[in-house]
Design a protein around this motif. Structure first.
Motif, PDB file in Angstrom:
ATOM      1  N   UNK A 211      46.376  37.204  30.399  1.00  0.00           N
ATOM      2  CA  UNK A 211      47.277  37.088  31.548  1.00  0.00           C
ATOM      3  C   UNK A 211      46.498  36.963  32.851  1.00  0.00           C
ATOM      4  N   UNK A 212      45.472  37.792  33.028  1.00  0.00           N
ATOM      5  CA  UNK A 212      44.673  37.742  34.256  1.00  0.00           C
ATOM      6  C   UNK A 212      44.020  36.376  34.406  1.00  0.00           C
ATOM      7  N   UNK A 213      43.492  35.832  33.312  1.00  0.00           N
ATOM      8  CA  UNK A 213      42.844  34.521  33.397  1.00  0.00           C
ATOM      9  C   UNK A 213      43.849  33.427  33.741  1.00  0.00           C
ATOM     10  N   UNK A 214      45.047  33.500  33.161  1.00  0.00           N
ATOM     11  CA  UNK A 214      46.051  32.464  33.438  1.00  0.00           C
ATOM     12  C   UNK A 214      46.581  32.572  34.869  1.00  0.00           C
ATOM     13  N   UNK A 215      46.786  33.785  35.355  1.00  0.00           N
ATOM     14  CA  UNK A 215      47.336  33.969  36.694  1.00  0.00           C
ATOM     15  C   UNK A 215      46.322  33.596  37.770  1.00  0.00           C
ATOM     16  N   UNK A 216      45.046  33.979  37.562  1.00  0.00           N
ATOM     17  CA  UNK A 216      44.034  33.759  38.597  1.00  0.00           C
ATOM     18  C   UNK A 216      43.292  32.441  38.459  1.00  0.00           C
ATOM     19  N   UNK A 217      43.297  31.860  37.262  1.00  0.00           N
ATOM     20  CA  UNK A 217      42.516  30.654  37.028  1.00  0.00           C
ATOM     21  C   UNK A 217      41.022  30.930  36.932  1.00  0.00           C
ATOM     22  N   UNK A 218      40.643  32.207  36.829  1.00  0.00           N
ATOM     23  CA  UNK A 218      39.238  32.593  36.715  1.00  0.00           C
ATOM     24  C   UNK A 218      38.965  33.199  35.348  1.00  0.00           C
ATOM     25  N   UNK A 219      37.678  33.197  34.977  1.00  0.00           N
ATOM     26  CA  UNK A 219      37.298  33.988  33.814  1.00  0.00           C
ATOM     27  C   UNK A 219      37.548  35.459  34.131  1.00  0.00           C
ATOM     28  N   UNK A 220      37.968  36.202  33.138  1.00  0.00           N
ATOM     29  CA  UNK A 220      38.255  37.618  33.342  1.00  0.00           C
ATOM     30  C   UNK A 220      37.061  38.345  33.940  1.00  0.00           C
ATOM     31  N   UNK A 221      35.870  38.114  33.391  1.00  0.00           N
ATOM     32  CA  UNK A 221      34.680  38.824  33.863  1.00  0.00           C
ATOM     33  C   UNK A 221      34.377  38.489  35.321  1.00  0.00           C
ATOM     34  N   UNK A 222      34.581  37.225  35.724  1.00  0.00           N
ATOM     35  CA  UNK A 222      34.326  36.840  37.120  1.00  0.00           C
ATOM     36  C   UNK A 222      35.329  37.499  38.054  1.00  0.00           C
ATOM     37  N   UNK A 223      36.600  37.486  37.667  1.00  0.00           N
ATOM     38  CA  UNK A 223      37.640  38.112  38.491  1.00  0.00           C
ATOM     39  C   UNK A 223      37.344  39.596  38.684  1.00  0.00           C
ATOM     40  N   UNK A 233      31.391  49.168  44.473  1.00  0.00           N
ATOM     41  CA  UNK A 233      29.977  49.532  44.471  1.00  0.00           C
ATOM     42  C   UNK A 233      29.404  49.701  43.080  1.00  0.00           C
ATOM     43  N   UNK A 234      30.120  49.204  42.062  1.00  0.00           N
ATOM     44  CA  UNK A 234      29.652  49.307  40.672  1.00  0.00           C
ATOM     45  C   UNK A 234      28.775  48.099  40.353  1.00  0.00           C
ATOM     46  N   UNK A 235      27.647  48.019  41.055  1.00  0.00           N
ATOM     47  CA  UNK A 235      26.819  46.815  41.018  1.00  0.00           C
ATOM     48  C   UNK A 235      25.980  46.695  39.750  1.00  0.00           C
ATOM     49  N   UNK A 236      25.876  47.785  38.972  1.00  0.00           N
ATOM     50  CA  UNK A 236      25.154  47.726  37.700  1.00  0.00           C
ATOM     51  C   UNK A 236      26.102  47.556  36.520  1.00  0.00           C
ATOM     52  N   UNK A 237      27.348  47.212  36.809  1.00  0.00           N
ATOM     53  CA  UNK A 237      28.366  47.081  35.764  1.00  0.00           C
ATOM     54  C   UNK A 237      28.858  45.643  35.679  1.00  0.00           C
ATOM     55  N   UNK A 238      29.267  45.240  34.486  1.00  0.00           N
ATOM     56  CA  UNK A 238      29.787  43.893  34.292  1.00  0.00           C
ATOM     57  C   UNK A 238      30.551  43.810  32.983  1.00  0.00           C
ATOM     58  N   UNK A 239      31.474  42.853  32.924  1.00  0.00           N
ATOM     59  CA  UNK A 239      32.155  42.517  31.678  1.00  0.00           C
ATOM     60  C   UNK A 239      31.520  41.300  31.008  1.00  0.00           C
ATOM     61  N   UNK A 240      30.587  40.663  31.692  1.00  0.00           N
ATOM     62  CA  UNK A 240      29.972  39.434  31.196  1.00  0.00           C
ATOM     63  C   UNK A 240      28.702  39.774  30.425  1.00  0.00           C
ATOM     64  N   UNK A 241      28.682  39.572  29.105  1.00  0.00           N
ATOM     65  CA  UNK A 241      27.485  39.934  28.326  1.00  0.00           C
ATOM     66  C   UNK A 241      26.251  39.143  28.724  1.00  0.00           C
ATOM     67  N   UNK A 242      26.441  37.986  29.375  1.00  0.00           N
ATOM     68  CA  UNK A 242      25.298  37.181  29.796  1.00  0.00           C
ATOM     69  C   UNK A 242      24.717  37.648  31.130  1.00  0.00           C
ATOM     70  N   UNK A 243      25.412  38.586  31.787  1.00  0.00           N
ATOM     71  CA  UNK A 243      24.927  39.090  33.081  1.00  0.00           C
ATOM     72  C   UNK A 243      24.419  40.523  32.981  1.00  0.00           C
ATOM     73  N   UNK A 244      24.370  41.042  31.767  1.00  0.00           N
ATOM     74  CA  UNK A 244      23.987  42.444  31.605  1.00  0.00           C
ATOM     75  C   UNK A 244      22.509  42.627  31.934  1.00  0.00           C
TER      76      UNK A 244
END
Length: 502
Positions: A211-223, A233-244
């Protein structure tokens, strides 16, 4: 003279009861209070610094990170053990862990942001925001599966657990995962009447991700990075496994390392985070002593309250958006979330009425976070949470062994005390030096037995393995110590007396 031996036996029994009571109470820790009546932070940090390495050694947990929140601020954080056993990398409060279902709490923040901006309504059917997927036919229809009910696991959805894949394997799309092409063969469906009961559903949060991806037009991890994680301020956190960034390694209970996995269902369990970052999330969920309001400008305080508020369900459960609830004694409540995926366990808990919170992360499949959480609740002087009780329940086997062994020793000691007392009363047992001529050989043998018994007691007290059980099961370890002390006392009593000659 025989009566003195009988008196000694009775004294030993009285001492036994007194020592047992005293040592058993040693498991209950008293903490000094600050001027405002709240416990001193140093008391908790000292206890964790002393006991965490012992608990981890006992349960074969390589590493752990802990952060404590008070009044909307992180007041203490640290790491224990190793992030990677092979590389010898130590854990600190900024070490990256996989945190499993704590991801759902962040996802709820992301949905509430869409609600605030008017892009999503909590009361609308979630299917009204979807074009790429729809529920299969159901006896209940899909209109009752609203956004709020999906957030609170009350939309009547089936569970559909996540299925992580090694990093070199392609992930299924969100639609494929929801259709059952997910490694487990189950598709998401409405299997009970929405709004009636709590049915935990991982795939419900995968649906929110779509739903988030369809509503925003963004990848979930980017949004989530742009709207929630970075602003908090959670700068060491991510949902994107390629950015870990460099992360810890997860381990099975037997110490075997796991490969780094990835998940399609990021909203349900794909967050990578640190103890310090999750402490920032907890802090942002409450007001701070310097005037900061809940939400910290990322969400309004009203949205945070809506997200965290407990809602009573017809089945007796209490639900909220992205949080789990636990009733404590004294009208207090605990709220937060926990995560358990292969190789990782995470726990994040706050008591809103007290302004207290804690984050505990480990890189092991073995449940140990509940024991750390128990130390925290004891420090605060509140009742234990359900997570604590589950963790302590996992220790049933060693507890049974310890208490069973102590019971056998107690019975043996009691038998020795009774026999000695009866013999003394009948005049059949006296102190060695009161039984007439005694050979030096007898004194040597009895003295050796006494020395060995006392030496064995000293060795037991300083035995490193015993220190582990003192940390993990303090009351049980104290009981065993009492049993050993009494056994040694009984041996010394028998070695110091002999049957009187007729």
């Amino acid at each position: 003279m025989p009566t003195k031996i009988s008196a000694a036996a009775r004294l030993l029994a009285v001492v036994a009861l007194g020592a047992l009571s005293t040592l058993a109470l040693a498991g209950f820790v008293r903490f000094d209070a600050q001027s405002d009546g709240r416990p001193e932070l140093a008391a908790l940090s000292d206890r964790l610094d002393r006991n965490e390495p012992l608990i981890m050694a006992a349960l074969n947990v390589p590493g752990a990170a802990v952060a404590v929140v008070r009044d909307g601020e992180t007041v203490w954080s640290t790491g224990y053990g190793l992030a990677s056993v092979r590389e010898g990398t130590e854990v600190n409060a900024d070490t990256v862990f996989q945190v499993g279902s704590i991801s759902k709490t962040l996802t709820a923040w992301g949905v509430m942001h869409l609600v605030e901006t008017g892009q999503v309504s909590l009361d609308a059917p979630i299917e009204s925001y979807l074009t790429k997927w729809a529920f299969p036919p159901s006896a209940y229809g899909s209109s009752g599966a609203t956004v709020s009910r999906v957030l609170s696991h009350t939309a009547g959805l089936n569970r559909v657990d996540g299925y992580p894949l090694p990093g070199d394997q392609p992930l299924p799309s969100l639609e494929d995962h929801l259709d059952g092409n997910n490694g487990g063969g189950q598709s998401l469906r409405i299997e009970s009447e929405p709004g009636r009961q709590f049915n935990y559903s991982n795939a419900g949060y995968t649906l929110l991700q779509l739903m988030i991806e369809e509503v925003t037009g963004q990848r979930f991890s980017d949004y989530m990075q742009e709207v929630i994680l970075d602003p908090l301020g959670m700068t060491n956190s991510t949902f994107d496994p390629d950015r870990v960034p460099a992360q810890a390694t997860g381990y099975y209970p037997d110490g075997v390392a796991l490969p780094h996995y990835r998940l399609t269902e990021q909203a349900a369990g794909g967050l990578y985070s640190t103890a310090n970052d999750l402490a920032r999330l907890l802090a942002a969920s409450m007001s701070s002593s310097d005037g900061g309001v809940a939400g910290r400008g990322v969400l309004t305080s009203e949205s945070v309250q809506t997200m965290m508020a407990g809602r009573d369900m017809p089945d007796g459960s209490v639900v909220s958006f992205g949080h789990l609830h636990d009733h404590l004694d004294g009208g207090l409540s605990a709220t937060g979330n926990n995560g358990h995926t292969e190789g990782w366990i995470a726990n994040m808990v706050m008591i809103p009425e007290l302004g207290e919170g804690i984050v505990i992360l480990t890189n092991s499949d073995t449940e140990s976070t509940g024991l750390t959480l128990r130390a925290w609740t004891q420090w605060l002087g509140v009742s234990e949470t359900s997570t604590t009780q589950i963790a302590v329940g996992d220790l049933d086997e060693p507890r049974t062994i310890l208490l069973g062994g102590a019971a056998v020793v107690f019975i043996g000691v009691l038998a020795v005390i009774i026999v000695t007392a009866v013999q003394a009363r009948r005049g059949n047992r006296r102190w060695l030096w009161q039984t007439g001529p005694t050979t030096s050989r007898l004194y040597a043998v009895r003295g050796t037995i006494t020395a060995l018994a006392i030496g064995g007691l000293i060795a037991f007290v300083v035995w490193p393995e015993r220190q582990v059980y003192v940390a993990v099961l303090p009351a049980e370890a104290a009981t065993v110590l009492v049993a050993v002390v009494l056994a040694v006392a009984a041996v010394v009593l028998r070695a110091s007396t002999r049957r009187a000659s007729k």
